[in-house]
Design an enzyme around this catalytic site. Structure first.
Site, PDB file in Angstrom:
ATOM      1  N   HIS A   1      -4.352   0.974   7.513  1.00  0.00           N
ATOM      2  CA  HIS A   1      -3.040   1.749   7.534  1.00  0.00           C
ATOM      3  C   HIS A   1      -2.994   3.004   6.533  1.00  0.00           C
ATOM      4  O   HIS A   1      -2.603   3.837   6.942  1.00  0.00           O
ATOM      5  CB  HIS A   1      -1.934   0.318   7.223  1.00  0.00           C
ATOM      6  CG  HIS A   1      -0.604   0.990   7.172  1.00  0.00           C
ATOM      7  ND1 HIS A   1       0.484   0.640   8.133  1.00  0.00           N
ATOM      8  CD2 HIS A   1       0.238   1.927   6.529  1.00  0.00           C
ATOM      9  CE1 HIS A   1       1.473   1.164   7.756  1.00  0.00           C
ATOM     10  NE2 HIS A   1       1.378   1.989   6.960  1.00  0.00           N
ATOM     11  N   GLU A   2      -3.514   2.400   5.454  1.00  0.00           N
ATOM     12  CA  GLU A   2      -3.305   3.765   4.408  1.00  0.00           C
ATOM     13  C   GLU A   2      -4.292   4.450   4.581  1.00  0.00           C
ATOM     14  O   GLU A   2      -4.003   5.742   4.528  1.00  0.00           O
ATOM     15  CB  GLU A   2      -3.559   2.776   2.841  1.00  0.00           C
ATOM     16  CG  GLU A   2      -2.587   1.897   2.348  1.00  0.00           C
ATOM     17  CD  GLU A   2      -1.205   2.245   2.607  1.00  0.00           C
ATOM     18  OE1 GLU A   2      -0.935   3.580   2.666  1.00  0.00           O
ATOM     19  OE2 GLU A   2      -0.341   1.249   2.993  1.00  0.00           O
TER      20      GLU A   2
ATOM     21  N   CYS B   1       6.045  -0.050   7.512  1.00  0.00           N
ATOM     22  CA  CYS B   1       5.580   1.188   6.892  1.00  0.00           C
ATOM     23  C   CYS B   1       6.728   1.664   6.103  1.00  0.00           C
ATOM     24  O   CYS B   1       7.725   1.754   6.428  1.00  0.00           O
ATOM     25  CB  CYS B   1       5.086   2.073   7.643  1.00  0.00           C
ATOM     26  SG  CYS B   1       4.504   3.808   6.632  1.00  0.00           S
ATOM     27  N   LEU B   2       6.460   1.787   4.800  1.00  0.00           N
ATOM     28  CA  LEU B   2       7.688   2.384   3.974  1.00  0.00           C
ATOM     29  C   LEU B   2       8.254   3.726   4.296  1.00  0.00           C
ATOM     30  O   LEU B   2       9.166   4.084   3.973  1.00  0.00           O
ATOM     31  CB  LEU B   2       7.238   2.534   2.591  1.00  0.00           C
ATOM     32  CG  LEU B   2       6.580   1.307   1.931  1.00  0.00           C
ATOM     33  CD1 LEU B   2       6.125   1.538   0.460  1.00  0.00           C
ATOM     34  CD2 LEU B   2       7.835   0.256   1.808  1.00  0.00           C
TER      35      LEU B   2
ATOM     36  N   GLN C   1       2.854   9.855   1.439  1.00  0.00           N
ATOM     37  CA  GLN C   1       4.318   9.449   1.567  1.00  0.00           C
ATOM     38  C   GLN C   1       4.947   9.741   0.311  1.00  0.00           C
ATOM     39  O   GLN C   1       6.199   9.410   0.443  1.00  0.00           O
ATOM     40  CB  GLN C   1       3.932   7.845   1.582  1.00  0.00           C
ATOM     41  CG  GLN C   1       3.143   7.256   2.688  1.00  0.00           C
ATOM     42  CD  GLN C   1       3.183   5.637   2.931  1.00  0.00           C
ATOM     43  OE1 GLN C   1       2.364   5.422   2.200  1.00  0.00           O
ATOM     44  NE2 GLN C   1       4.109   4.998   3.448  1.00  0.00           N
TER      45      GLN C   1
ATOM     46  N   GLY D   1       0.874  -1.282   0.073  1.00  0.00           N
ATOM     47  CA  GLY D   1      -0.001   0.085  -0.136  1.00  0.00           C
ATOM     48  C   GLY D   1       0.808   1.234  -0.108  1.00  0.00           C
ATOM     49  O   GLY D   1       1.969   1.114   0.559  1.00  0.00           O
TER      50      GLY D   1
ATOM     51  N   HIS E   1      -2.761   7.058   7.240  1.00  0.00           N
ATOM     52  CA  HIS E   1      -1.695   8.010   6.586  1.00  0.00           C
ATOM     53  C   HIS E   1      -2.589   9.525   5.824  1.00  0.00           C
ATOM     54  O   HIS E   1      -1.977  10.207   6.273  1.00  0.00           O
ATOM     55  CB  HIS E   1      -1.282   7.542   5.357  1.00  0.00           C
ATOM     56  CG  HIS E   1      -0.032   6.485   5.707  1.00  0.00           C
ATOM     57  ND1 HIS E   1       1.202   7.137   6.119  1.00  0.00           N
ATOM     58  CD2 HIS E   1       0.323   5.401   5.479  1.00  0.00           C
ATOM     59  CE1 HIS E   1       2.193   6.322   6.516  1.00  0.00           C
ATOM     60  NE2 HIS E   1       1.613   5.131   6.021  1.00  0.00           N
TER      61      HIS E   1
HETATM   62 ZN    ZN Z   1       2.847   3.216   6.106  1.00  0.00          ZN
END
Ligand code: ZN
Length: 218
Positions: free
Chosen positions: A171-172, A129-130, A76, A71, A175
């Site tokens: 999660h997304e 998480c990226l 991000q 995701g 954000h």
């Molecule tokens: Zn994330």
């Protein structure tokens, strides 16, 4: 006096996205500490033309694949718009699939998503998480959620997700509300990627909970 950065942040989002797309390859992913990850992203309301939106979504998808991740939300890559992409081929062993409900999730674009819990059951698993590279932690999340959103063509989505796809959706969407998974993680579970690989690759975090001293939901 406005700094260079303040001026950059007051430009139209379409200019920012055009500039990001002018470069070859995956988009740069911003990491924890960047204010854009802590802002409530703007609802998408035509700030990008249909063509620019399509190209931006394609770039988000390519960036998610390259990372690799399951995701990616627009903040991000520094774009404060309520847009995210999700996709999980779920290449995991059977025991992991069963324990975590990690089933394949086809590619989706979420525009202006919001979710609510369905039922009171929660599942706790390690996630990462990226934008927080190198670390994972256990997060208890709703086991099932109802997602309301638009797709990339502006069509309404109203759908229930459970298992790992429900975790990805939460999660997304978080954000886009300026939240990182660490905000509601069990901090005592925080583990480096090295520790994850060496110790915590079991299907559930039960052993980690005992060894590191944190509680799992009933
Ligand atoms: Zn994330």
């Amino acid at each position: 006096m406005a700094s260079e950065r303040d001026r950059a942040e007051s430009r139209p989002l379409s200019d920012l996205v055009e500039e990001l797309l002018a470069h070859e390859g995956p988009l740069p992913i911003v990491t924890a500490g960047e204010p854009v990850l802590r802002r409530t992203a703007e609802p998408f309301d035509g700030q990008l033309s249909p063509d620019l939106l399509a190209r931006f979504v394609a770039a988000l998808r390519a960036t998610m694949h390259a990372a690799p991740g399951v995701g990616l939300a627009a903040p991000q890559v520094g774009v404060s718009l309520r847009i995210a992409v999700i996709e999980d081929p779920a290449p995991v062993p059977e025991e992991v699939r069963l324990a975590r409900g990690r089933v394949p999730l086809p590619f989706r674009v979420l525009v202006n998503p919001a979710y609510e819990a369905v039922g009171s059951y929660r599942d706790a698993f390690f996630e990462g998480c990226l934008s927080v590279p190198g670390w994972q932690a256990v997060v208890a999340r709703h086991a099932k959620v109802r997602l309301r959103a638009l797709d990339e063509h502006g069509r309404a989505v109203d759908e229930e997700f459970s298992g790992w796809p429900a975790r990805i959706v939460q999660h997304e969407t978080d954000h886009l509300n300026g939240a990182l998974y660490l905000d509601h993680a069990e901090l005592r579970s925080l583990s480096s990627n090295q520790a994850m690989a060496d110790r915590w690759n079991a299907p559930t975090p039960a052993d980690a909970a005992r060894a590191l001293g944190f509680l799992l939901p009933d």
